[in-house]
Each structure stands twice: as structure tokens, then as C-alpha cells.
Scaffold this motif. Structure first.
Motif, short mmCIF file in Angstrom:
data_model
loop_
_atom_site.label_atom_id
_atom_site.label_comp_id
_atom_site.label_asym_id
_atom_site.label_seq_id
_atom_site.Cartn_x
_atom_site.Cartn_y
_atom_site.Cartn_z
N PHE A 34 0.83 -1.20 0.00
CA PHE A 34 0.00 0.00 0.00
C PHE A 34 0.87 1.25 0.00
O PHE A 34 2.09 1.17 0.09
CB PHE A 34 -0.98 0.02 1.19
N ASP A 35 0.22 2.43 -0.10
CA ASP A 35 0.89 3.73 -0.04
C ASP A 35 0.59 4.40 1.29
O ASP A 35 -0.45 4.17 1.89
CB ASP A 35 0.36 4.67 -1.13
N ARG A 36 1.49 5.26 1.69
CA ARG A 36 1.26 6.08 2.88
C ARG A 36 2.00 7.41 2.69
O ARG A 36 3.16 7.42 2.30
CB ARG A 36 1.77 5.38 4.13
N ASP A 37 1.31 8.50 2.97
CA ASP A 37 1.90 9.83 2.87
C ASP A 37 2.22 10.35 4.26
O ASP A 37 1.37 10.90 4.94
CB ASP A 37 0.93 10.79 2.17
N GLU A 38 3.45 10.13 4.69
CA GLU A 38 3.91 10.61 5.99
C GLU A 38 5.30 11.18 5.83
O GLU A 38 6.16 10.58 5.18
CB GLU A 38 3.93 9.48 7.02
N GLN A 39 5.54 12.33 6.45
CA GLN A 39 6.83 12.99 6.32
C GLN A 39 7.96 12.24 7.02
O GLN A 39 9.13 12.46 6.70
CB GLN A 39 6.74 14.41 6.87
N ASP A 40 7.64 11.37 7.95
CA ASP A 40 8.67 10.66 8.71
C ASP A 40 9.25 9.45 7.98
O ASP A 40 10.29 8.93 8.39
CB ASP A 40 8.11 10.19 10.05
N LEU A 41 8.61 9.01 6.91
CA LEU A 41 9.08 7.82 6.20
C LEU A 41 10.29 8.14 5.34
O LEU A 41 10.38 9.21 4.73
CB LEU A 41 7.97 7.25 5.32
N VAL A 42 11.24 7.21 5.29
CA VAL A 42 12.46 7.37 4.52
C VAL A 42 12.58 6.19 3.55
O VAL A 42 12.35 5.04 3.91
CB VAL A 42 13.69 7.42 5.46
N CYS A 43 12.96 6.49 2.33
CA CYS A 43 13.11 5.47 1.29
C CYS A 43 14.26 4.52 1.63
O CYS A 43 15.34 4.95 2.02
CB CYS A 43 13.37 6.16 -0.05
N SER A 44 14.02 3.23 1.47
CA SER A 44 15.06 2.24 1.79
C SER A 44 16.12 2.15 0.69
O SER A 44 17.17 1.56 0.91
CB SER A 44 14.44 0.86 2.02
N LEU A 45 15.88 2.75 -0.47
CA LEU A 45 16.86 2.70 -1.56
C LEU A 45 17.75 3.94 -1.59
O LEU A 45 18.96 3.83 -1.71
CB LEU A 45 16.14 2.52 -2.90
N CYS A 46 17.15 5.14 -1.49
CA CYS A 46 17.95 6.37 -1.58
C CYS A 46 18.16 7.04 -0.22
O CYS A 46 18.91 8.02 -0.13
CB CYS A 46 17.31 7.35 -2.56
N ASN A 47 17.50 6.54 0.81
CA ASN A 47 17.61 7.07 2.18
C ASN A 47 17.16 8.52 2.32
O ASN A 47 17.65 9.24 3.19
CB ASN A 47 19.04 6.92 2.72
N ASN A 48 16.26 8.96 1.45
CA ASN A 48 15.71 10.31 1.52
C ASN A 48 14.22 10.25 1.80
O ASN A 48 13.55 9.30 1.39
CB ASN A 48 15.93 11.05 0.19
N PRO A 49 13.69 11.28 2.46
CA PRO A 49 12.23 11.35 2.63
C PRO A 49 11.59 11.73 1.29
O PRO A 49 12.24 12.36 0.44
CB PRO A 49 12.04 12.45 3.66
N GLU A 50 10.34 11.35 1.11
CA GLU A 50 9.66 11.71 -0.13
C GLU A 50 9.28 13.19 -0.12
O GLU A 50 9.25 13.83 -1.15
CB GLU A 50 8.42 10.85 -0.33
N TYR A 51 9.00 13.70 1.07
CA TYR A 51 8.62 15.12 1.21
C TYR A 51 9.62 15.82 2.10
O TYR A 51 9.99 15.31 3.16
CB TYR A 51 7.23 15.25 1.84
N VAL A 52 10.04 17.00 1.69
CA VAL A 52 10.92 17.82 2.50
C VAL A 52 10.11 19.02 2.95
O VAL A 52 9.69 19.83 2.11
CB VAL A 52 12.17 18.26 1.71
N PRO A 53 9.85 19.14 4.25
CA PRO A 53 9.04 20.26 4.73
C PRO A 53 9.73 21.60 4.50
O PRO A 53 10.96 21.70 4.61
CB PRO A 53 8.86 19.98 6.22
N ASP A 54 8.95 22.62 4.17
CA ASP A 54 9.48 23.97 4.01
C ASP A 54 9.84 24.56 5.36
O ASP A 54 9.15 24.34 6.34
CB ASP A 54 8.47 24.86 3.32
N ASP A 55 10.91 25.30 5.42
CA ASP A 55 11.32 25.93 6.68
C ASP A 55 10.56 27.20 6.91
O ASP A 55 10.18 27.94 6.16
CB ASP A 55 12.82 26.21 6.69
#
Length: 55
Positions: A34-55
Motif C-alpha cells: 500500500f501507499d502512505r503519505d507521511e513525512q517521517d518515512l524514509v526510502c530504503s533505496l535512496c535514504n531520503n524522505p519523499e517530502y521535505v518540509p518547508d522551513d
């Protein structure tokens, strides 16, 4: 993030890596769960989050 079941356990994969690694995902028979849209999740391949919060 997309969650996949793999032979090495469940893995979160960002949409960018899903596109780039589509052949590997198919060849290794990763099963989409399934899919989930959460800022805390990190990709297991590139080790980056899908979303980067604006400062």
C-alpha cells in the motif's frame, strides 16, 4: 511512499525510486502492499524522505 514486501522484509520506497528501479522491483518480485503519505518515512533505496518540509 510505497510499501513493498521483499524477501529481506518490508521496505518503504519513494515514488522516484519506484520509477528508476521498476525493472529491479519486477525481477526480484517485490509485492506492492500500500501507499502512505507521511513525512517521517524514509526510502530504503535512496535514504531520503519523499517530502521535505518547508522551513
Amino acid at each position: 511512499m510505497h510499501l513493498y514486501e521483499t524477501s529481506k522484509g518490508d521496505r518503504w520506497v519513494c515514488r522516484y525510486c519506484v520509477e528508476e528501479e521498476a525493472e529491479m522491483i519486477k525481477n526480484e518480485r517485490w509485492e506492492y502492499i500500500f501507499d502512505r503519505d507521511e513525512q517521517d518515512l524514509v526510502c530504503s533505496l535512496c535514504n531520503n524522505p519523499e517530502y521535505v518540509p518547508d522551513d
